[in-house]
Scaffold this motif. Structure first.
Motif, PDB file in Angstrom:
ATOM      1  N   ALA A 137       0.858  -1.188   0.000  1.00  9.67           N
ATOM      2  CA  ALA A 137       0.000   0.000   0.000  1.00  9.67           C
ATOM      3  C   ALA A 137       0.888   1.229   0.000  1.00  9.67           C
ATOM      4  CB  ALA A 137      -0.927   0.009   1.211  1.00  9.67           C
ATOM      5  N   GLY A 138       0.541   2.217  -0.818  1.00  7.02           N
ATOM      6  CA  GLY A 138       1.368   3.418  -0.890  1.00  7.02           C
ATOM      7  C   GLY A 138       0.578   4.613  -1.351  1.00  7.02           C
ATOM      8  N   VAL A 139       1.219   5.774  -1.264  1.00  7.79           N
ATOM      9  CA  VAL A 139       0.595   7.031  -1.665  1.00  7.79           C
ATOM     10  C   VAL A 139       1.681   7.926  -2.249  1.00  7.79           C
ATOM     11  CG1 VAL A 139       0.934   8.101   0.612  1.00  7.79           C
ATOM     12  CG2 VAL A 139      -0.921   8.902  -0.887  1.00  7.79           C
ATOM     13  N   GLY A 140       1.314   8.813  -3.178  1.00  6.03           N
ATOM     14  CA  GLY A 140       2.290   9.709  -3.773  1.00  6.03           C
ATOM     15  C   GLY A 140       1.658  10.667  -4.746  1.00  6.03           C
ATOM     16  N   ASN A 141       2.508  11.452  -5.437  1.00  5.50           N
ATOM     17  CA  ASN A 141       1.993  12.408  -6.423  1.00  5.50           C
ATOM     18  C   ASN A 141       2.297  11.975  -7.853  1.00  5.50           C
ATOM     19  OD1 ASN A 141       4.739  12.926  -6.536  1.00  5.50           O
ATOM     20  ND2 ASN A 141       4.547  15.160  -6.366  1.00  5.50           N
ATOM     21  N   THR A 142       2.648  10.699  -8.021  1.00  3.76           N
ATOM     22  CA  THR A 142       2.788  10.088  -9.339  1.00  3.76           C
ATOM     23  C   THR A 142       2.530   8.595  -9.179  1.00  3.76           C
ATOM     24  OG1 THR A 142       4.264   9.830 -11.257  1.00  3.76           O
ATOM     25  CG2 THR A 142       5.263   9.646  -9.085  1.00  3.76           C
ATOM     26  N   ILE A 143       2.151   7.921 -10.263  1.00  6.72           N
ATOM     27  CA  ILE A 143       1.927   6.481 -10.199  1.00  6.72           C
ATOM     28  C   ILE A 143       3.244   5.775 -10.486  1.00  6.72           C
ATOM     29  CG2 ILE A 143       0.700   4.524 -11.194  1.00  6.72           C
ATOM     30  CD1 ILE A 143      -1.588   6.387 -11.875  1.00  6.72           C
ATOM     31  N   LEU A 144       3.697   4.971  -9.546  1.00  9.29           N
ATOM     32  CA  LEU A 144       4.947   4.251  -9.710  1.00  9.29           C
ATOM     33  C   LEU A 144       4.805   3.120 -10.723  1.00  9.29           C
ATOM     34  CD1 LEU A 144       6.311   3.779  -6.071  1.00  9.29           C
ATOM     35  CD2 LEU A 144       7.267   5.241  -7.854  1.00  9.29           C
ATOM     36  N   ASP A 145       5.839   2.944 -11.544  1.00 10.67           N
ATOM     37  CA  ASP A 145       5.942   1.719 -12.321  1.00 10.67           C
ATOM     38  C   ASP A 145       6.253   0.570 -11.364  1.00 10.67           C
ATOM     39  OD1 ASP A 145       7.611   3.188 -15.195  1.00 10.67           O
ATOM     40  OD2 ASP A 145       5.488   2.857 -14.808  1.00 10.67           O
ATOM     41  N   THR A 146       5.917  -0.634 -11.762  1.00  9.11           N
ATOM     42  CA  THR A 146       6.236  -1.821 -10.972  1.00  9.11           C
ATOM     43  C   THR A 146       6.951  -2.820 -11.870  1.00  9.11           C
ATOM     44  OG1 THR A 146       4.218  -3.075 -11.457  1.00  9.11           O
ATOM     45  CG2 THR A 146       4.109  -1.445  -9.665  1.00  9.11           C
ATOM     46  N   LYS A 147       7.434  -3.898 -11.286  1.00  7.82           N
ATOM     47  CA  LYS A 147       8.095  -4.921 -12.098  1.00  7.82           C
ATOM     48  C   LYS A 147       7.102  -5.573 -13.049  1.00  7.82           C
ATOM     49  CE  LYS A 147       7.593  -8.857  -8.905  1.00  7.82           C
ATOM     50  NZ  LYS A 147       8.343  -9.915  -8.159  1.00  7.82           N
ATOM     51  N   TYR A 148       5.807  -5.508 -12.756  1.00  7.36           N
ATOM     52  CA  TYR A 148       4.785  -6.107 -13.597  1.00  7.36           C
ATOM     53  C   TYR A 148       4.374  -5.200 -14.758  1.00  7.36           C
ATOM     54  CZ  TYR A 148       4.128  -8.960  -9.374  1.00  7.36           C
ATOM     55  OH  TYR A 148       4.315  -9.768  -8.276  1.00  7.36           O
ATOM     56  N   PHE A 149       4.492  -3.883 -14.576  1.00  9.68           N
ATOM     57  CA  PHE A 149       3.882  -2.966 -15.538  1.00  9.68           C
ATOM     58  C   PHE A 149       4.672  -1.658 -15.589  1.00  9.68           C
ATOM     59  CE2 PHE A 149      -0.437  -0.758 -16.691  1.00  9.68           C
ATOM     60  CZ  PHE A 149       0.040  -0.553 -17.980  1.00  9.68           C
ATOM     61  N   HIS A 150       5.521  -1.513 -16.621  1.00  8.44           N
ATOM     62  CA  HIS A 150       6.144  -0.234 -16.943  1.00  8.44           C
ATOM     63  C   HIS A 150       5.204   0.464 -17.918  1.00  8.44           C
ATOM     64  CE1 HIS A 150       9.617  -1.558 -14.847  1.00  8.44           C
ATOM     65  NE2 HIS A 150      10.440  -0.665 -15.368  1.00  8.44           N
ATOM     66  N   ARG A 151       4.523   1.479 -17.456  1.00 10.48           N
ATOM     67  CA  ARG A 151       3.482   2.113 -18.258  1.00 10.48           C
ATOM     68  C   ARG A 151       4.052   2.902 -19.431  1.00 10.48           C
ATOM     69  NH1 ARG A 151       1.807   1.629 -13.093  1.00 10.48           N
ATOM     70  NH2 ARG A 151      -0.390   1.094 -12.748  1.00 10.48           N
ATOM     71  N   PRO A 152       3.322   2.963 -20.562  1.00 15.28           N
ATOM     72  CA  PRO A 152       3.769   3.775 -21.696  1.00 15.28           C
ATOM     73  C   PRO A 152       3.495   5.260 -21.475  1.00 15.28           C
ATOM     74  CG  PRO A 152       1.727   2.647 -22.231  1.00 15.28           C
ATOM     75  CD  PRO A 152       2.130   2.146 -20.885  1.00 15.28           C
ATOM     76  N   PHE A 153       3.316   5.653 -20.240  1.00 18.30           N
ATOM     77  CA  PHE A 153       3.088   7.047 -19.868  1.00 18.30           C
ATOM     78  C   PHE A 153       3.503   7.238 -18.408  1.00 18.30           C
ATOM     79  CE2 PHE A 153      -0.789   4.620 -19.143  1.00 18.30           C
ATOM     80  CZ  PHE A 153      -1.091   4.921 -17.819  1.00 18.30           C
ATOM     81  N   ALA A 154       3.682   8.494 -18.030  1.00 17.88           N
ATOM     82  CA  ALA A 154       3.935   8.861 -16.635  1.00 17.88           C
ATOM     83  C   ALA A 154       2.813   9.773 -16.179  1.00 17.88           C
ATOM     84  CB  ALA A 154       5.289   9.555 -16.500  1.00 17.88           C
ATOM     85  N   VAL A 188      -5.290   1.275  -8.454  1.00 18.54           N
ATOM     86  CA  VAL A 188      -4.766   2.638  -8.384  1.00 18.54           C
ATOM     87  C   VAL A 188      -5.949   3.566  -8.172  1.00 18.54           C
ATOM     88  CG1 VAL A 188      -3.531   4.470  -9.581  1.00 18.54           C
ATOM     89  CG2 VAL A 188      -2.822   2.090  -9.893  1.00 18.54           C
ATOM     90  N   ALA A 189      -5.947   4.291  -7.046  1.00 23.25           N
ATOM     91  CA  ALA A 189      -7.069   5.162  -6.679  1.00 23.25           C
ATOM     92  C   ALA A 189      -6.588   6.611  -6.605  1.00 23.25           C
ATOM     93  CB  ALA A 189      -7.645   4.724  -5.333  1.00 23.25           C
ATOM     94  N   PRO A 190      -6.705   7.371  -7.694  1.00 21.65           N
ATOM     95  CA  PRO A 190      -6.275   8.777  -7.699  1.00 21.65           C
ATOM     96  C   PRO A 190      -7.370   9.708  -7.206  1.00 21.65           C
ATOM     97  CG  PRO A 190      -6.896   8.117  -9.900  1.00 21.65           C
ATOM     98  CD  PRO A 190      -7.137   6.922  -9.009  1.00 21.65           C
ATOM     99  N   THR A 217      -6.674   8.552 -14.667  1.00 24.16           N
ATOM    100  CA  THR A 217      -5.578   7.630 -14.317  1.00 24.16           C
ATOM    101  C   THR A 217      -6.018   6.481 -13.409  1.00 24.16           C
ATOM    102  OG1 THR A 217      -4.935   9.069 -12.475  1.00 24.16           O
ATOM    103  CG2 THR A 217      -3.831   9.423 -14.582  1.00 24.16           C
ATOM    104  N   ARG A 218      -7.318   6.386 -13.110  1.00 24.67           N
ATOM    105  CA  ARG A 218      -7.792   5.290 -12.273  1.00 24.67           C
ATOM    106  C   ARG A 218      -7.531   3.960 -12.981  1.00 24.67           C
ATOM    107  NH1 ARG A 218     -10.965   6.385  -8.262  1.00 24.67           N
ATOM    108  NH2 ARG A 218     -11.781   8.249  -9.293  1.00 24.67           N
TER     109      ARG A 218
END
Length: 309
Positions: free
Chosen positions: A168-185, A213-215, A258-259
């Motif tokens: 569980a985490g929180v931040g001001n950007t969505i982190l990439d993970t080992k499962y999913f490097h997104r084609p966007f930031a 992901v809950a923005p 971004t949800r």
């Protein structure tokens, strides 16, 4: 395919000769892995390592070489810092709408991680604070043009070879993970959750999990596959198109932009203490996108550490 094969060969060689981060450290980590892998906590001293990882999907391929130098002050607290180097391949469907969207490479944003680890027989807990400076190229999607922060937490408990876990985490950007490097930031406040189970009988381990992901508030999406053609990249108005990153460099909108939610599965193979291979799959339900990921990690700290015979 030629671009990807060439990059893969270059970077694979680079991984073995470039001193760099903690074992299999991602430049954009989710919460750290199972604490049962190191029941004594961190090994105090300098950490060096490198990881080449990435994801391929119909919306593009995003790969990065993460390298860092760190120091563990105790078995419970450590710090690393470094910078990722990105390799991006853009699908033909996107290039047709943006002739300037050629596959490219570039340096990402400088990062530092503050890491805590508290293994316990009842409940293992680890945490990380991930900070970045906007040093990457925003036109290529290697930076969002702002400093970012993320705080992640990981909990797990081992029942023999099975370890249920929750991140569980929180931040001001969505982190990439080992499962999913997104084609966007992204830029905007959000909470990320990931929960599942890992089966670890030995050199191979297997995991399955679901993520969410809950923005909230205003969100900005910066494409990594559609280039900005002007000196200043900016959105052309608010949008609800979740696939806007395939036709615009910058998209802005509300929280629904971004949800995300979906599920992951992965297999990890560790043939020796300093080498780690990962193969992962992720399905994003809102984006209707399948991503296939891999990771090759080298822990040079392990090689330099004295052995007890």
């Amino acid at each position: 395919m030629k671009f990807t094969s060439c990059c893969f060969g270059i970077v694979l060689a680079f991984c073995f000769i470039w001193p760099s981060a903690t074992p299999a450290q991602s430049p954009a980590p989710a919460a750290t892995g199972l604490a049962k892998d190191n029941p004594g906590g961190f090994t105090p001293g300098i950490t060096l390592g490198a990881k080449f990882e990435g994801s391929y999907s119909s919306d593009g391929g995003v790969y990065d070489l993460g390298s860092a130098l760190g120091y563990n002050f105790s078995r419970h607290f450590g710090v690393d810092l470094g910078v990722p180097f990105y390799f991006v391949s853009t699908p033909t469907s996107v290039k047709n709408n943006n002739p300037g969207a050629a596959s490219g490479i570039g340096v990402g944003s400088f990062f530092t991680d503050l890491r805590w680890n508290y293994p316990n027989k009842s409940l293992n807990y680890s945490s990380a604070v991930h900070l970045t400076a906007p040093t990457g190229d925003k036109k290529k999607g290697f930076s969002i043009g702002h400093a970012t922060w993320n705080q992640t937490n990981h909990f797990d408990h081992a029942f023999g070879d099975f370890s249920p876990f929750i991140d569980a985490g929180v931040g001001n950007t969505i982190l990439d993970t080992k499962y999913f490097h997104r084609p966007f930031a992204t830029y905007g406040y959000n909470a990320q959750f990931n929960g599942g189970v890992e089966y670890d009988p030995g050199k191979f381990s297997f995991s399955v999990a679901a993520y969410d992901v809950a923005p909230w508030g205003n969100q900005t999406v910066i494409s990594r596959v559609f280039r900005c053609g002007t000196a200043k990249c900016s959105g052309s108005g608010t949008s609800t198109n979740r696939k806007g990153f395939t036709s615009s460099n910058v998209t802005t909108g509300g929280a629904d932009l971004t949800r995300d939610n979906g599920y992951n599965a992965g297999v990890d193979y560790k043939p020796v203490g300093y080498l780690d291979f990962e193969f992962d799959f992720s399905r994003s339900i809102p984006l209707q996108l399948n991503s296939y990921s891999f990771g090759i990690g080298v822990d040079l700290s392990w090689l330099l550490r004295p052995r007890v015979h």
